[in-house]
Scaffold this active site. Sequence first.
Site, PDB file in Angstrom:
ATOM      1  N   HIS A  59     -14.152  30.546 -37.439  1.00  0.00           N
ATOM      2  CA  HIS A  59     -14.809  31.445 -38.387  1.00  0.00           C
ATOM      3  C   HIS A  59     -14.402  32.898 -38.143  1.00  0.00           C
ATOM      4  CE1 HIS A  59     -18.392  33.911 -39.633  1.00  0.00           C
ATOM      5  NE2 HIS A  59     -18.085  33.305 -40.759  1.00  0.00           N
ATOM      6  N   GLU A  62     -10.995  33.392 -39.535  1.00  0.00           N
ATOM      7  CA  GLU A  62     -11.072  33.508 -41.002  1.00  0.00           C
ATOM      8  C   GLU A  62     -11.390  34.941 -41.407  1.00  0.00           C
ATOM      9  OE1 GLU A  62     -14.372  33.620 -44.028  1.00  0.00           O
ATOM     10  OE2 GLU A  62     -14.617  31.796 -42.834  1.00  0.00           O
ATOM     11  N   HIS A  63     -12.337  35.578 -40.708  1.00  0.00           N
ATOM     12  CA  HIS A  63     -12.658  36.978 -40.994  1.00  0.00           C
ATOM     13  C   HIS A  63     -11.464  37.891 -40.706  1.00  0.00           C
ATOM     14  CE1 HIS A  63     -17.203  37.430 -41.522  1.00  0.00           C
ATOM     15  NE2 HIS A  63     -16.990  36.117 -41.531  1.00  0.00           N
ATOM     16  N   GLU A 139     -23.979  38.301 -39.115  1.00  0.00           N
ATOM     17  CA  GLU A 139     -24.057  37.069 -39.911  1.00  0.00           C
ATOM     18  C   GLU A 139     -24.830  35.984 -39.154  1.00  0.00           C
ATOM     19  OE1 GLU A 139     -21.033  34.027 -42.319  1.00  0.00           O
ATOM     20  OE2 GLU A 139     -20.220  35.687 -41.139  1.00  0.00           O
TER      21      GLU A 139
END
Length: 431
Positions: A59, A62-63, A139
Amino acid sequence: MTVRPAVERRHTPSVQETRLPSGLRVVTDPMATVETASLGVWVEAGTRHEPASINGVSHLLEHMAFKGTERRSAQDIAEEMDAVGGHLNAYTARDHTAYYAKVLKEDSALALDIIADILQHSVLDAEELAREQAVVVQEINQAIDTPDDIIFDHFQAVAYPDQPVGRPVLGSEELVRAMRRDTVLDYMHGHYSAPSMVLSASGRIDHDELVDAAEQAFSGLPPFVAATSETARYVGGDYREERDLEQVHVVLGFDGVAYDDPDYYTASVLSTLLGGGMSSRLFQEVREKRGLVYSIYSFASSYDDGGLFGVYAGTGEDEVAELIPVMCDEIVKVGAGVRDAEVARARAQLKASILMSLESTTSRCEQLARQIAIYGRPLPVAEVVAKVEAITAADCARVARRLFAGAPTFAAIGPLAKVEGFEKIVERLKS
């Protein structure tokens, strides 16, 4: 002289598929009547491919992919896409990561170039990494503060304890903050290879032109990386977290079915019948007749090697005492038999969902990529619809008995004083 592998091509009535010499799979579903194109790359690298010590790296990567390449800054990436009115995004799942865009038909080359650039030439700048780690921690904290979201992470962890597939997609604050540039870069080099990727496109797109462009745009991908994942082993159990909330959030579930299981489509129809719409058993009994909840639904999720079938509900501190026995009762009853009429409604809902999704270039693009990654081929719509329409009431009852006979998984967050003990829940499910 070096002999290059031949380009492999495969066609269905509308879908075309090509495997490039590098191993990258390219699949398209043209739609001649639209003015847009959706395209993206689905990478077979997600949470279940991560070592425990770097849970959340998929993740975070991905950022970071959007934070600058060798020839584009993060601002350049945003401005180039905004300048053509396009949409660029990504998401991480437990078994894959996706990078995709939707643009006007004349801008598909730009979208392809940007996606290829971020997947091969991201610089992963240390200062950008530090900033993005802080964003991801926000997040994570937002998810923790959202009980009807975080409850599923706890449910997953209990269903698959001490396994990659049971860990949260976002990771933990401690692990995310500890990751360094080399950690993220090594993970990318170890998982982002041509054979582990599917380039999918739908809309106003030409297959041969996309294949030619992709062969050039993705020439920097490594040809092979031996990435592996641990086989999922369902266990089940109980998780409870006392919180000062207005509602109790609960998930009750069971070992499900894999994508290639013969009962895959039956499980989907069963989920729709049990809690997939306003006419479903759970909605009618729990909400309409008893007024115990605002939200209740069932779900069937799958992996290559397993899956989960479950029910989510949110209710008040007092109402939960009645809710859980009713949920268990409805789960037991569906195994005893279902009516032809309700199966017909569930089939119609599932069929309509499949066919309506074909009107979206983004949905078609994603469906194709997932089918290639999972089944190794695009599935004709007629084939899928035929399997759904063939499901009978006897099939649904049989699959219900199969799924609900196993060990349950239960998770609850909120004021728990009136939530039944796990042993009592297990006893109700056996009655």
